[in-house]
Design an enzyme around this catalytic site. Structure first.
Site, short mmCIF file in Angstrom:
data_model
loop_
_atom_site.label_atom_id
_atom_site.label_comp_id
_atom_site.label_asym_id
_atom_site.label_seq_id
_atom_site.Cartn_x
_atom_site.Cartn_y
_atom_site.Cartn_z
N ARG A 129 -2.94 -10.48 4.84
CA ARG A 129 -3.40 -10.47 3.44
C ARG A 129 -2.29 -9.86 2.60
O ARG A 129 -2.00 -8.67 2.71
CB ARG A 129 -4.70 -9.65 3.35
N LYS A 162 0.83 -1.21 0.00
CA LYS A 162 0.00 0.00 0.00
C LYS A 162 0.86 1.26 0.00
O LYS A 162 2.04 1.23 0.30
CB LYS A 162 -1.00 -0.04 1.17
N1 HH2 Z 1 -7.29 -4.13 0.97
C1 HH2 Z 1 -7.67 -4.16 -0.33
C2 HH2 Z 1 -8.73 -4.97 -0.77
N2 HH2 Z 1 -9.39 -5.76 0.10
N3 HH2 Z 1 -9.69 -6.56 2.31
C3 HH2 Z 1 -9.34 -6.56 3.60
N4 HH2 Z 1 -10.00 -7.33 4.47
N5 HH2 Z 1 -8.31 -5.77 4.07
C4 HH2 Z 1 -7.60 -4.96 3.24
O1 HH2 Z 1 -6.70 -4.23 3.73
C5 HH2 Z 1 -7.95 -4.93 1.86
C6 HH2 Z 1 -9.03 -5.76 1.42
C7 HH2 Z 1 -6.93 -3.31 -1.33
O2 HH2 Z 1 -5.81 -3.99 -1.84
P1 HH2 Z 1 -5.80 -4.78 -3.24
O3 HH2 Z 1 -6.83 -5.85 -3.27
O4 HH2 Z 1 -4.42 -5.25 -3.47
O5 HH2 Z 1 -6.10 -3.67 -4.34
P2 HH2 Z 1 -7.41 -3.22 -5.12
O6 HH2 Z 1 -8.45 -2.84 -4.13
O7 HH2 Z 1 -6.94 -2.06 -5.95
O8 HH2 Z 1 -7.88 -4.37 -5.96
#
Ligand code: HH2
Length: 337
Positions: free
Chosen positions: A314, A279
């Site tokens: 995660r 992030k």
């Molecule tokens: N962060 C993201 C998405 N889902 N779920 C939980 N429980 N906790 C988190 O911190 C979290 C999440 C964002 O990260 P990412 O999936 O890599 O990116 P994007 O939302 O751009 O797909």
């Protein structure tokens, strides 16, 4: 109101009279008492009120078949064209299936599959499109014999329902049931575990001007309230995971305060999930502009979480995190490797 943040320790031997933190690999014998507008003070763990002490110490139930007495890795797979880190790389279903298998082979205990980016500024994805991105990939993984548990990362009940029908067994809702009220009834009816995450605002605008009175205590209160709503909807506490939602309506200072105080969330009595991987705040602290250059910083944050007893990490970079956690455990928690 008083809040009780245990001071997690890992070195051995555990002193007599110390308490196990959530039945895991940390112990504590001192607790910081936090009150709004007051300086923190330390007390002996034995002086924490009985109900809070019980929540802090009780071993957590299994989630999606995983015991939580060791840190567990959740591998991220975004079947999206626009996720902040892996957007576009796994948008093609065959590429998504291959990446899911690679994550499982690399040591992921559970996969988190999403079809809608929630990065700052992300637009909402139409329901049918989000289902078309995720359910077929999950079905293909199950048809191909993948046995690792799968969580569906969505705010929408129909997307979760299609994913569960295709072979997922957990729901990860970054809106903690506040986006689609039908989510709670679905999760209750299906008897699956759920992760409830804190976010301030919606992805489109959440980074505009996030504000808290006291970020650690405000996020704690929010999660406590969502936990109560979720239990009232008929979902057993033993199936609920809580997540402070790093990066979701948070400045650098907010993210750092949450990480430093992370052990507070054990007082809610549920497993904690930490999603910091790649992030922006890691890029800011570690001077790495591109998300793919934030792996080392992400591993550092993961270990900081494990040192505070966080049960679920995660992450995008499974094998790097797996290696770091294994080595950290071997050199830190004597007799528990
Ligand atoms: N962060 C993201 C998405 N889902 N779920 C939980 N429980 N906790 C988190 O911190 C979290 C999440 C964002 O990260 P990412 O999936 O890599 O990116 P994007 O939302 O751009 O797909």
């Amino acid at each position: 109101m008083k809040y009780f943040r245990p001071i997690p320790m890992t070195d051995a031997p555990r002193p007599q009279g110390a308490f196990s933190l959530a039945g895991g690999w940390c112990w504590f014998d001192r607790v910081a008492v936090l009150e709004r507008g007051q300086p923190a003070r330390l007390i002996a763990a034995a002086d924490v009120p009985g109900e809070t002490l019980a929540r802090l110490t009780a071993p957590r139930a299994m989630i999606a078949g995983l015991t939580l007495d060791v840190p567990r890795l959740m591998g991220i797979l975004n079947v999206t064209p626009d996720s902040f880190s892996d957007g576009g790389r796994f948008f093609d279903p065959a590429a998504a299936v291959a990446q899911a298998r690679a994550l499982a082979a690399g040591g992921a205990d559970i996969l988190d599959i999403g079809g809608e980016s929630t990065r700052p500024g992300a637009p909402e994805v139409p329901l049918a499109e989000e289902i078309a991105r995720t359910a077929p990939v999950i079905a293909a993984l199950r048809a191909g014999g993948l046995t690792a548990p799968i969580s569906i990362d969505t705010r929408k009940a129909p997307v979760a329902e299609a994913a569960l029908a295709a072979g997922a067994q957990m729901v990860n809702d970054v809106a903690a049931f506040s986006f689609d009220p039908a989510m709670a009834a679905l999760v209750a009816a299906r008897g699956v575990p759920v992760c409830l995450m804190h976010a301030q605002g919606r992805p489109a605008t959440m980074q505009a001007a996030p504000h808290y009175d006291d970020v650690l205590l405000d996020v704690y209160d929010y999660l406590a309230a969502r936990l109560a709503v979720t239990e009232a909807a008929g979902i057993c506490k033993s199936r609920i995971v809580l997540d402070p939602g790093l990066g979701f309506g948070k400045t650098l200072a907010h993210n750092v305060a949450l990480l430093q105080g992370m052990a507070l969330f054990h007082a809610l009595g549920c497993p904690i999930l930490l999603g910091a991987s790649r992030k922006r705040f890691i890029g800011t602290l570690g001077q790495a502009d591109a998300p793919q250059d934030r792996v080392a910083g992400s591993v550092a944050v993961a270990l900081a979480g494990v040192a505070q007893g966080v049960q679920l990490l995660r992450v995008h970079d499974i094998s790097e995190t797996r290696q770091a956690v294994a080595v950290w455990r071997a050199v830190t928690i004597r007799g528990k490797t």
